[in-house]
Design a protein around this motif. Structure first.
Motif, PDB file in Angstrom:
ATOM      1  N   ARG A 137      89.218 -15.530  14.835  1.00  0.00           N
ATOM      2  CA  ARG A 137      89.841 -14.233  14.606  1.00  0.00           C
ATOM      3  C   ARG A 137      91.187 -14.229  15.313  1.00  0.00           C
ATOM      4  O   ARG A 137      91.345 -14.797  16.389  1.00  0.00           O
ATOM      5  CB  ARG A 137      88.968 -13.111  15.173  1.00  0.00           C
ATOM      6  N   LYS A 138      92.177 -13.572  14.685  1.00  0.00           N
ATOM      7  CA  LYS A 138      93.450 -13.360  15.358  1.00  0.00           C
ATOM      8  C   LYS A 138      93.195 -12.415  16.528  1.00  0.00           C
ATOM      9  O   LYS A 138      92.529 -11.388  16.362  1.00  0.00           O
ATOM     10  CB  LYS A 138      94.471 -12.719  14.423  1.00  0.00           C
ATOM     11  N   GLU A 188      93.839  -8.819  16.015  1.00  0.00           N
ATOM     12  CA  GLU A 188      92.931  -8.058  15.150  1.00  0.00           C
ATOM     13  C   GLU A 188      91.571  -7.817  15.799  1.00  0.00           C
ATOM     14  O   GLU A 188      90.614  -7.424  15.134  1.00  0.00           O
ATOM     15  CB  GLU A 188      92.761  -8.779  13.813  1.00  0.00           C
ATOM     16  N   ALA A 189      91.485  -8.026  17.116  1.00  0.00           N
ATOM     17  CA  ALA A 189      90.205  -7.915  17.823  1.00  0.00           C
ATOM     18  C   ALA A 189      89.550  -6.547  17.670  1.00  0.00           C
ATOM     19  O   ALA A 189      88.326  -6.445  17.673  1.00  0.00           O
ATOM     20  CB  ALA A 189      90.393  -8.247  19.302  1.00  0.00           C
ATOM     21  N   GLU A 238      88.865  -6.292  13.089  1.00  0.00           N
ATOM     22  CA  GLU A 238      88.249  -7.285  12.207  1.00  0.00           C
ATOM     23  C   GLU A 238      87.099  -8.001  12.907  1.00  0.00           C
ATOM     24  O   GLU A 238      87.150  -8.233  14.110  1.00  0.00           O
ATOM     25  CB  GLU A 238      89.276  -8.346  11.803  1.00  0.00           C
ATOM     26  N   ALA A 243      85.023 -11.549  13.377  1.00  0.00           N
ATOM     27  CA  ALA A 243      85.400 -12.960  13.325  1.00  0.00           C
ATOM     28  C   ALA A 243      84.971 -13.542  11.980  1.00  0.00           C
ATOM     29  O   ALA A 243      84.011 -13.087  11.368  1.00  0.00           O
ATOM     30  CB  ALA A 243      84.746 -13.721  14.473  1.00  0.00           C
ATOM     31  N   LYS A 244      85.700 -14.561  11.541  1.00  0.00           N
ATOM     32  CA  LYS A 244      85.452 -15.164  10.231  1.00  0.00           C
ATOM     33  C   LYS A 244      84.981 -16.606  10.401  1.00  0.00           C
ATOM     34  O   LYS A 244      85.421 -17.307  11.303  1.00  0.00           O
ATOM     35  CB  LYS A 244      86.729 -15.143   9.398  1.00  0.00           C
ATOM     36  N   LEU A 284      94.717 -17.052  18.793  1.00  0.00           N
ATOM     37  CA  LEU A 284      93.442 -16.828  18.121  1.00  0.00           C
ATOM     38  C   LEU A 284      92.311 -16.761  19.128  1.00  0.00           C
ATOM     39  O   LEU A 284      92.425 -17.269  20.253  1.00  0.00           O
ATOM     40  CB  LEU A 284      93.147 -17.970  17.141  1.00  0.00           C
TER      41      LEU A 284
END
Length: 177
Positions: A18-19, A22-23, A26, A28-29, A91
C-alpha cells in the motif's frame, strides 16, 4: 501433528502493498505473486586488538528481493509498484503467513510490517508465457513483527472458503471455511 503440516510452506507467505499516503483510505493490495525473499543483514567490522579480534556490529539492513508476480490485465498492484519506482513514493509492505494453524485468537495472521521504497522494477513479456513483473524493496528502519488482519476480499483472493451445494448456505458446524 503431522510433520508435513508442521512445515511452513512458501506459498503461505504473501506480500501486501500500500502507498503510505493512502494508509487512511485504502486496504493493502496483494498480487498474483510467485516468489520473494526477505533478507536481514548486519555487517560486523573487525577490530584487531592485542588480545584478538572483536566485532563492532553495524545497523540492521533489510530488504525484500526477487518479488515476482504474474501481471493481470489492469493490475492495480503492478501499476502502483511501477509508479512508486518512478515517483520515489514510500510504500508499506506486509509479509503475512496465511496459515490457519498460526492464526491467533483474534483471527489474525503472523506478519512482518515495514516501510520503504521499490528500488528496481522489470517486466518480462515472453511470447509463450504470462506477462510477469519483478522488483526489489529497500526497507527503512527496522521491520516490525505482529499480527495482521486480512479483509474478506484478501482472504478470498488467497483461498476460497468451503461452500455447501445449496445456495446461501454456510459450511456445516465443525467444517472450517
Amino acid at each position: 501433528m503431522d510433520p508435513k503440516r508442521a512445515m511452513l510452506e512458501g506459498k503461505n507467505k504473501i506480500l501486501l502493498f500500500r502507498k503510505l499516503s493512502e494508509a487512511n483510505t485504502e486496504a493493502a493490495k496483494l498480487s498474483f505473486q510467485t516468489g520473494h525473499t526477505f533478507d536481514f543483514s548486519r555487517d560486523a567490522d573487525a577490530i584487531v586488538t592485542k588480545d584478538g579480534t572483536i566485532r563492532k556490529l553495524n545497523e540492521l539492513e533489510s530488504e525484500v528481493t526477487g518479488i515476482e508476480a504474474i501481471q493481470a490485465k489492469e493490475d492495480p498492484v503492478a501499476s502502483m509498484l511501477l509508479e512508486a519506482v518512478f515517483e520515489g513514493e514510500k510504500l508499506e509492505l506486509w509479509e503475512v503467513t496465511v496459515d490457519e494453524d498460526l492464526k491467533n485468537e483474534d483471527g489474525k495472521y503472523p506478519a512482518i510490517y515495514c516501510q520503504g521504497y521499490m528500488t528496481s522494477w522489470s517486466s518480462d513479456n515472453g511470447a509463450e508465457d504470462e506477462a510477469t513483473y519483478s522488483g526489489d524493496f529497500a526497507i527503512e528502519l527496522t521491520p516490525q513483527f505482529g499480527y495482521a488482519t486480512l479483509t474478506d476480499e484478501q482472504q478470498e483472493a488467497v483461498q476460497y472458503a468451503f461452500q455447501d451445494t445449496i445456495s446461501g448456505s454456510q459450511p456445516p458446524e465443525g467444517v472450517e471455511g
